[in-house]
Motif scaffolding. Structure first.
Motif, PDB file in Angstrom:
ATOM      1  N   TYR A  25      83.851  29.436  35.005  1.00 11.79           N
ATOM      2  CA  TYR A  25      84.658  28.448  35.708  1.00 11.79           C
ATOM      3  C   TYR A  25      85.802  27.965  34.817  1.00 11.79           C
ATOM      4  O   TYR A  25      85.649  27.870  33.593  1.00 11.79           O
ATOM      5  CB  TYR A  25      83.818  27.221  36.083  1.00 11.79           C
ATOM      6  CG  TYR A  25      82.910  27.421  37.259  1.00 11.79           C
ATOM      7  CD1 TYR A  25      83.223  26.884  38.507  1.00 11.79           C
ATOM      8  CD2 TYR A  25      81.727  28.144  37.136  1.00 11.79           C
ATOM      9  CE1 TYR A  25      82.381  27.047  39.590  1.00 11.79           C
ATOM     10  CE2 TYR A  25      80.879  28.321  38.208  1.00 11.79           C
ATOM     11  CZ  TYR A  25      81.214  27.773  39.440  1.00 11.79           C
ATOM     12  OH  TYR A  25      80.381  27.955  40.516  1.00 11.79           O
ATOM     13  N   TYR A  26      86.930  27.658  35.446  1.00 11.44           N
ATOM     14  CA  TYR A  26      88.000  26.929  34.774  1.00 11.44           C
ATOM     15  C   TYR A  26      88.081  25.576  35.467  1.00 11.44           C
ATOM     16  O   TYR A  26      88.408  25.499  36.647  1.00 11.44           O
ATOM     17  CB  TYR A  26      89.332  27.669  34.869  1.00 11.44           C
ATOM     18  CG  TYR A  26      90.402  27.016  34.028  1.00 11.44           C
ATOM     19  CD1 TYR A  26      90.476  27.251  32.663  1.00 11.44           C
ATOM     20  CD2 TYR A  26      91.312  26.126  34.595  1.00 11.44           C
ATOM     21  CE1 TYR A  26      91.428  26.628  31.877  1.00 11.44           C
ATOM     22  CE2 TYR A  26      92.272  25.498  33.820  1.00 11.44           C
ATOM     23  CZ  TYR A  26      92.334  25.755  32.455  1.00 11.44           C
ATOM     24  OH  TYR A  26      93.270  25.126  31.668  1.00 11.44           O
ATOM     25  N   LYS A  27      87.718  24.521  34.742  1.00  8.56           N
ATOM     26  CA  LYS A  27      87.499  23.201  35.335  1.00  8.56           C
ATOM     27  C   LYS A  27      86.422  23.358  36.413  1.00  8.56           C
ATOM     28  O   LYS A  27      85.328  23.778  36.107  1.00  8.56           O
ATOM     29  CB  LYS A  27      88.808  22.607  35.851  1.00  8.56           C
ATOM     30  CG  LYS A  27      89.822  22.350  34.736  1.00  8.56           C
ATOM     31  CD  LYS A  27      91.089  21.685  35.252  1.00  8.56           C
ATOM     32  CE  LYS A  27      92.041  21.401  34.103  1.00  8.56           C
ATOM     33  NZ  LYS A  27      93.302  20.786  34.559  1.00  8.56           N
ATOM     34  N   ASP A  28      86.732  23.061  37.664  1.00  6.38           N
ATOM     35  CA  ASP A  28      85.732  23.202  38.727  1.00  6.38           C
ATOM     36  C   ASP A  28      85.960  24.447  39.574  1.00  6.38           C
ATOM     37  O   ASP A  28      85.283  24.643  40.590  1.00  6.38           O
ATOM     38  CB  ASP A  28      85.740  21.967  39.631  1.00  6.38           C
ATOM     39  CG  ASP A  28      85.234  20.726  38.919  1.00  6.38           C
ATOM     40  OD1 ASP A  28      84.333  20.867  38.066  1.00  6.38           O
ATOM     41  OD2 ASP A  28      85.745  19.622  39.195  1.00  6.38           O
ATOM     42  N   ASP A  29      86.903  25.284  39.179  1.00  7.30           N
ATOM     43  CA  ASP A  29      87.249  26.465  39.963  1.00  7.30           C
ATOM     44  C   ASP A  29      86.481  27.689  39.470  1.00  7.30           C
ATOM     45  O   ASP A  29      86.581  28.069  38.292  1.00  7.30           O
ATOM     46  CB  ASP A  29      88.754  26.744  39.873  1.00  7.30           C
ATOM     47  CG  ASP A  29      89.580  25.634  40.499  1.00  7.30           C
ATOM     48  OD1 ASP A  29      89.085  25.005  41.461  1.00  7.30           O
ATOM     49  OD2 ASP A  29      90.703  25.387  40.023  1.00  7.30           O
ATOM     50  N   PHE A  30      85.735  28.306  40.370  1.00  4.24           N
ATOM     51  CA  PHE A  30      85.007  29.527  40.041  1.00  4.24           C
ATOM     52  C   PHE A  30      85.991  30.675  39.815  1.00  4.24           C
ATOM     53  O   PHE A  30      86.916  30.870  40.602  1.00  4.24           O
ATOM     54  CB  PHE A  30      84.038  29.877  41.169  1.00  4.24           C
ATOM     55  CG  PHE A  30      83.394  31.224  41.014  1.00  4.24           C
ATOM     56  CD1 PHE A  30      82.428  31.447  40.052  1.00  4.24           C
ATOM     57  CD2 PHE A  30      83.773  32.290  41.837  1.00  4.24           C
ATOM     58  CE1 PHE A  30      81.837  32.692  39.901  1.00  4.24           C
ATOM     59  CE2 PHE A  30      83.191  33.531  41.696  1.00  4.24           C
ATOM     60  CZ  PHE A  30      82.219  33.732  40.726  1.00  4.24           C
ATOM     61  N   GLU A  31      85.786  31.425  38.733  1.00  4.95           N
ATOM     62  CA  GLU A  31      86.681  32.531  38.418  1.00  4.95           C
ATOM     63  C   GLU A  31      86.016  33.891  38.575  1.00  4.95           C
ATOM     64  O   GLU A  31      86.570  34.787  39.181  1.00  4.95           O
ATOM     65  CB  GLU A  31      87.209  32.390  36.981  1.00  4.95           C
ATOM     66  CG  GLU A  31      88.012  31.123  36.726  1.00  4.95           C
ATOM     67  CD  GLU A  31      89.281  31.033  37.556  1.00  4.95           C
ATOM     68  OE1 GLU A  31      89.720  32.064  38.091  1.00  4.95           O
ATOM     69  OE2 GLU A  31      89.841  29.925  37.665  1.00  4.95           O
ATOM     70  N   SER A  32      84.799  34.055  38.029  1.00  3.44           N
ATOM     71  CA  SER A  32      84.193  35.391  38.097  1.00  3.44           C
ATOM     72  C   SER A  32      82.722  35.342  37.705  1.00  3.44           C
ATOM     73  O   SER A  32      82.290  34.484  36.930  1.00  3.44           O
ATOM     74  CB  SER A  32      84.930  36.347  37.152  1.00  3.44           C
ATOM     75  OG  SER A  32      84.370  37.637  37.217  1.00  3.44           O
ATOM     76  N   ASP A  33      81.951  36.280  38.245  1.00  3.77           N
ATOM     77  CA  ASP A  33      80.610  36.544  37.744  1.00  3.77           C
ATOM     78  C   ASP A  33      80.734  37.367  36.463  1.00  3.77           C
ATOM     79  O   ASP A  33      81.546  38.294  36.407  1.00  3.77           O
ATOM     80  CB  ASP A  33      79.780  37.321  38.775  1.00  3.77           C
ATOM     81  CG  ASP A  33      79.422  36.469  39.971  1.00  3.77           C
ATOM     82  OD1 ASP A  33      79.811  36.855  41.099  1.00  3.77           O
ATOM     83  OD2 ASP A  33      78.770  35.436  39.799  1.00  3.77           O
ATOM     84  N   VAL A  34      79.954  37.024  35.453  1.00  2.00           N
ATOM     85  CA  VAL A  34      80.040  37.715  34.167  1.00  2.00           C
ATOM     86  C   VAL A  34      78.639  37.911  33.593  1.00  2.00           C
ATOM     87  O   VAL A  34      77.637  37.404  34.119  1.00  2.00           O
ATOM     88  CB  VAL A  34      80.883  36.907  33.151  1.00  2.00           C
ATOM     89  CG1 VAL A  34      82.332  36.795  33.605  1.00  2.00           C
ATOM     90  CG2 VAL A  34      80.281  35.520  32.913  1.00  2.00           C
ATOM     91  N   PHE A  35      78.580  38.648  32.490  1.00  2.43           N
ATOM     92  CA  PHE A  35      77.385  38.724  31.669  1.00  2.43           C
ATOM     93  C   PHE A  35      77.783  38.219  30.287  1.00  2.43           C
ATOM     94  O   PHE A  35      78.855  38.544  29.790  1.00  2.43           O
ATOM     95  CB  PHE A  35      76.855  40.157  31.614  1.00  2.43           C
ATOM     96  CG  PHE A  35      76.323  40.633  32.940  1.00  2.43           C
ATOM     97  CD1 PHE A  35      75.000  40.439  33.286  1.00  2.43           C
ATOM     98  CD2 PHE A  35      77.171  41.251  33.853  1.00  2.43           C
ATOM     99  CE1 PHE A  35      74.519  40.859  34.525  1.00  2.43           C
ATOM    100  CE2 PHE A  35      76.710  41.684  35.084  1.00  2.43           C
ATOM    101  CZ  PHE A  35      75.370  41.477  35.426  1.00  2.43           C
ATOM    102  N   TYR A  36      76.915  37.440  29.672  1.00  2.19           N
ATOM    103  CA  TYR A  36      77.311  36.792  28.423  1.00  2.19           C
ATOM    104  C   TYR A  36      76.143  36.739  27.433  1.00  2.19           C
ATOM    105  O   TYR A  36      74.966  36.824  27.802  1.00  2.19           O
ATOM    106  CB  TYR A  36      77.786  35.355  28.696  1.00  2.19           C
ATOM    107  CG  TYR A  36      76.665  34.405  29.051  1.00  2.19           C
ATOM    108  CD1 TYR A  36      76.065  33.602  28.066  1.00  2.19           C
ATOM    109  CD2 TYR A  36      76.168  34.309  30.351  1.00  2.19           C
ATOM    110  CE1 TYR A  36      75.012  32.749  28.376  1.00  2.19           C
ATOM    111  CE2 TYR A  36      75.130  33.464  30.667  1.00  2.19           C
ATOM    112  CZ  TYR A  36      74.557  32.679  29.676  1.00  2.19           C
ATOM    113  OH  TYR A  36      73.508  31.846  29.993  1.00  2.19           O
ATOM    114  N   ARG A  37      76.484  36.582  26.183  1.00  6.13           N
ATOM    115  CA  ARG A  37      75.514  36.209  25.153  1.00  6.13           C
ATOM    116  C   ARG A  37      76.253  35.368  24.122  1.00  6.13           C
ATOM    117  O   ARG A  37      77.474  35.469  23.976  1.00  6.13           O
ATOM    118  CB  ARG A  37      74.855  37.429  24.502  1.00  6.13           C
ATOM    119  CG  ARG A  37      75.778  38.315  23.689  1.00  6.13           C
ATOM    120  CD  ARG A  37      74.993  39.449  23.045  1.00  6.13           C
ATOM    121  NE  ARG A  37      75.870  40.301  22.241  1.00  6.13           N
ATOM    122  CZ  ARG A  37      75.451  41.337  21.529  1.00  6.13           C
ATOM    123  NH1 ARG A  37      74.173  41.658  21.534  1.00  6.13           N
ATOM    124  NH2 ARG A  37      76.310  42.047  20.818  1.00  6.13           N
TER     125      ARG A  37
END
Length: 246
Positions: free
Chosen positions: A77-89
């Motif tokens: 998210y950027y602030k409250d705006d959804f940007e993308s599904d991701v995978f993270y560590r």
């Protein structure tokens, strides 16, 4: 459109990795974009080189720099705006979130830009974001915190990893000590009246010290009457939830 934009993000991050820099996007990486594309391109920065990551894996270091060695699903998210599904560590030693668009071995890895408007949300709803906070020594630091309790009083967790050099065996009777990563957990409390985030060593006395003066007697009475002795994060969340209802 978002798939195209996120593909651009990964390209920016992968190109940056070649430069072997950390956690920033320079002006040339953002320029030439416009509107949504520019704002999303801002989200991903650099990540440590793959060569360095291989060196780490090939060494005899005990423990891990990561809170989890596998990539987990999340939402960016950027602030409250959804940007993308991701995978993270999360590389807690480097204070760096690594991002992939797909969870495949050859998928490029990007680093999440260290920006307080960006947040990463896990599948269980926890929010991971870059903050400025005051540690127990009174030092101002920047790093990633996980939001555990959201309300008037915000309660966070920080995972810190420290590296200790190994020691060679001095003689045949003394074993060598391998280098190691050690993981530590810290907690932080954001009190609106204080306008900052302070480290909380979990105890009744430390919690009372961070809360506003006009709330201390109320909380002290609640803790005493319910025979509560704070020992872990669940206890703190219970007390904060009760305080929110007063």
């Amino acid at each position: 459109m978002k798939k195209y934009l996120f593909a651009c993000l990964v390209f920016v991050g992968a190109s940056s990795a070649i430069a072997q820099t950390f956690g920033t996007v320079n002006a040339s990486q953002v320029s030439g974009t416009s509107g949504n594309s520019a704002s999303i391109s801002y989200l991903l920065g650099d990540v440590n080189s793959q060569k360095e990551k291989r060196k780490e894996k090939e060494s005899d270091i005990q423990g891990s720099a990561y809170t989890t060695d596998v990539f987990l699903p999340g939402k960016l998210y950027y602030k409250d705006d959804f940007e993308s599904d991701v995978f993270y560590r999360y590389n807690a030693y480097m204070e760096e979130i690594e991002i992939k668009s797909s969870n495949t071995p050859n998928s490029p890895v990007s680093g999440l830009r260290r920006d307080k408007n960006i947040n990463l949300r896990s599948v269980d709803g926890k929010i991971f974001s870059f903050k400025t906070f005051i540690d127990n020594s009174g030092l101002t630091q920047n790093g990633y915190l996980t939001l555990l309790s959201d309300g008037k009083y915000k309660f966070y967790k920080r995972v810190d990893v420290k590296y200790t050099e190994g020691q060679k065996a001095q003689n045949s009777f003394v074993k060598a000590i391998p280098p190691r990563f050690s993981q530590f957990t810290e907690y932080y409390l954001e009190v609106p009246e204080n306008n900052r985030i302070d480290e909380l060593v979990i105890s009744n006395r430390k919690l009372l010290k961070l809360l506003p003066a006009d709330q201390r007697d109320t909380i002290k009475t609640y803790l005493k009457e319910n025979k509560i002795k704070l020992k872990d994060e669940a206890d703190v969340i219970q007390v904060l939830n009760w305080l929110e209802q007063q």
